[in-house]
Structure formats: C-alpha cells, structure tokens
Design a protein around this motif. Sequence first.
Motif, mmCIF file in Angstrom:
data_model
loop_
_atom_site.group_PDB
_atom_site.id
_atom_site.type_symbol
_atom_site.label_atom_id
_atom_site.label_comp_id
_atom_site.label_asym_id
_atom_site.label_seq_id
_atom_site.Cartn_x
_atom_site.Cartn_y
_atom_site.Cartn_z
ATOM 1 N N LEU A 48 -47.032 34.716 30.923
ATOM 2 C CA LEU A 48 -47.388 33.508 31.669
ATOM 3 C C LEU A 48 -47.104 32.234 30.875
ATOM 4 N N LEU A 49 -47.305 32.273 29.567
ATOM 5 C CA LEU A 49 -46.983 31.109 28.745
ATOM 6 C C LEU A 49 -45.477 30.854 28.740
ATOM 7 N N ASP A 50 -44.688 31.925 28.695
ATOM 8 C CA ASP A 50 -43.238 31.773 28.768
ATOM 9 C C ASP A 50 -42.821 31.172 30.115
ATOM 10 N N VAL A 51 -43.430 31.625 31.180
ATOM 11 C CA VAL A 51 -43.130 31.088 32.508
ATOM 12 C C VAL A 51 -43.501 29.607 32.600
ATOM 13 N N GLN A 52 -44.593 29.217 31.975
ATOM 14 C CA GLN A 52 -45.008 27.809 31.995
ATOM 15 C C GLN A 52 -44.020 26.918 31.245
ATOM 16 N N VAL A 53 -43.492 27.397 30.144
ATOM 17 C CA VAL A 53 -42.479 26.623 29.419
ATOM 18 C C VAL A 53 -41.232 26.473 30.287
ATOM 19 N N GLN A 54 -40.826 27.548 30.957
ATOM 20 C CA GLN A 54 -39.674 27.486 31.855
ATOM 21 C C GLN A 54 -39.933 26.534 33.028
ATOM 22 N N ILE A 96 -45.438 17.306 27.333
ATOM 23 C CA ILE A 96 -46.214 17.690 26.152
ATOM 24 C C ILE A 96 -47.695 17.779 26.497
ATOM 25 N N HIS A 97 -48.174 16.851 27.328
ATOM 26 C CA HIS A 97 -49.575 16.902 27.763
ATOM 27 C C HIS A 97 -49.827 18.169 28.589
ATOM 28 N N ASN A 98 -48.892 18.526 29.468
ATOM 29 C CA ASN A 98 -49.038 19.749 30.273
ATOM 30 C C ASN A 98 -49.112 20.986 29.384
ATOM 31 N N LEU A 99 -48.238 21.055 28.388
ATOM 32 C CA LEU A 99 -48.215 22.229 27.518
ATOM 33 C C LEU A 99 -49.406 22.246 26.559
ATOM 34 N N PHE A 131 -50.844 24.879 23.493
ATOM 35 C CA PHE A 131 -49.770 24.663 22.529
ATOM 36 C C PHE A 131 -50.108 23.491 21.618
ATOM 37 N N ASP A 132 -49.611 23.548 20.396
ATOM 38 C CA ASP A 132 -49.791 22.454 19.436
ATOM 39 C C ASP A 132 -48.792 21.342 19.789
ATOM 40 N N PRO A 133 -49.269 20.154 20.143
ATOM 41 C CA PRO A 133 -48.340 19.091 20.574
ATOM 42 C C PRO A 133 -47.380 18.636 19.486
ATOM 43 N N ALA A 134 -47.755 18.786 18.234
ATOM 44 C CA ALA A 134 -46.879 18.367 17.133
ATOM 45 C C ALA A 134 -45.699 19.316 16.956
ATOM 46 N N LYS A 135 -45.790 20.519 17.499
ATOM 47 C CA LYS A 135 -44.734 21.511 17.310
ATOM 48 C C LYS A 135 -43.861 21.722 18.541
ATOM 49 N N ILE A 136 -44.127 20.996 19.614
ATOM 50 C CA ILE A 136 -43.311 21.095 20.822
ATOM 51 C C ILE A 136 -42.096 20.187 20.646
ATOM 52 N N PRO A 195 -40.368 37.160 18.392
ATOM 53 C CA PRO A 195 -39.875 35.787 18.506
ATOM 54 C C PRO A 195 -40.972 34.788 18.128
ATOM 55 N N ALA A 196 -40.586 33.697 17.507
ATOM 56 C CA ALA A 196 -41.551 32.700 17.049
ATOM 57 C C ALA A 196 -41.721 31.557 18.041
ATOM 58 N N TYR A 197 -40.820 31.461 19.026
ATOM 59 C CA TYR A 197 -40.856 30.330 19.954
ATOM 60 C C TYR A 197 -40.612 30.775 21.383
ATOM 61 N N TYR A 198 -41.129 29.988 22.311
ATOM 62 C CA TYR A 198 -40.742 30.074 23.712
ATOM 63 C C TYR A 198 -39.634 29.042 23.899
ATOM 64 N N TYR A 199 -38.602 29.407 24.637
ATOM 65 C CA TYR A 199 -37.488 28.502 24.861
ATOM 66 C C TYR A 199 -37.326 28.245 26.354
ATOM 67 N N GLY A 200 -36.994 27.015 26.668
ATOM 68 C CA GLY A 200 -36.670 26.658 28.035
ATOM 69 C C GLY A 200 -35.397 25.837 28.049
ATOM 70 N N HIS A 201 -34.492 26.155 28.967
ATOM 71 C CA HIS A 201 -33.256 25.392 29.120
ATOM 72 C C HIS A 201 -32.957 25.259 30.599
ATOM 73 N N ALA A 202 -32.609 24.059 31.005
ATOM 74 C CA ALA A 202 -32.214 23.818 32.382
ATOM 75 C C ALA A 202 -31.169 22.712 32.384
ATOM 76 N N SER A 203 -30.312 22.738 33.381
ATOM 77 C CA SER A 203 -29.310 21.695 33.527
ATOM 78 C C SER A 203 -29.233 21.261 34.977
ATOM 79 N N ILE A 204 -28.821 20.009 35.164
ATOM 80 C CA ILE A 204 -28.749 19.439 36.500
ATOM 81 C C ILE A 204 -27.749 18.301 36.480
ATOM 82 N N MET A 205 -27.240 17.973 37.638
ATOM 83 C CA MET A 205 -26.340 16.831 37.751
ATOM 84 C C MET A 205 -27.186 15.571 37.976
ATOM 85 N N SER A 206 -26.815 14.504 37.318
ATOM 86 C CA SER A 206 -27.545 13.252 37.438
ATOM 87 C C SER A 206 -27.402 12.680 38.845
#
Length: 116
Positions: A19-25, A50-53, A58-63, A101-112
Amino acid sequence: MWLVLYILLQPLFSYIDYLLDVQVQANTSYLTQKAAVEGMVTSSMKTEVIHNLTALGFDPAKIIITSSTEAQVNRQSRIDVYIKAPRIHLFPFDFSSGVQPAYYYGHASIMSEYLD
C-alpha cells in the motif's frame, strides 16, 4: 510463540508495504497531472506531495522529487516526474540472503498542456 505471531503478521506487513508503494505511485501520477497544466513542477506542488507522503509516515527530509524540466515548457513537450521515498522497514527479521530495496520509486510522464 513469537515465531507464530511473526508468521501470522507477515501478510499484514507485506500488504502495508504494498500500500505504501501504491501511494508513492499515486502521488507521482497526481503530481504529473498537475504539472501538465502548469507546464512544470512547482515548489508548491512538491510541498503538497511531500505533505501527503509525510502523513503516511515517510520522513519529509528523505523524499526526493525531481522533474525533467526546471522551466515552464509549452504544449506538447514531455514532462517526466520522479519520486523517491525511503522504504519503511516493516520486517523485524530477514530470513533471505537477498538485499531488500531501500526506496519506493515512482515515475510518470505526460505531455504539457501549458499555453502561453
């Protein structure tokens, strides 16, 4: 008794980790959609994510939130957004020889969609 308790709680820990991984995504997708309208990722958008996470533990200093662009881009330019958040250690014992793994990763792309 502690081993039985650990075996019973393991699926719960795994589900919380998922669920934490899904939230980052989800926050990555949310930030990307907002960035499309503005043409870039603004500092207020980063602060909101950062406030949401942080509300999830999550530690805000490490996001770490990065973007493919630092300036506004016009319509039809690609915007990539990356979020890297530290993985919360939920498992008291590690019986495997592999490195977790030490981190959760999220990547997304979109056209402006920004119009000047």
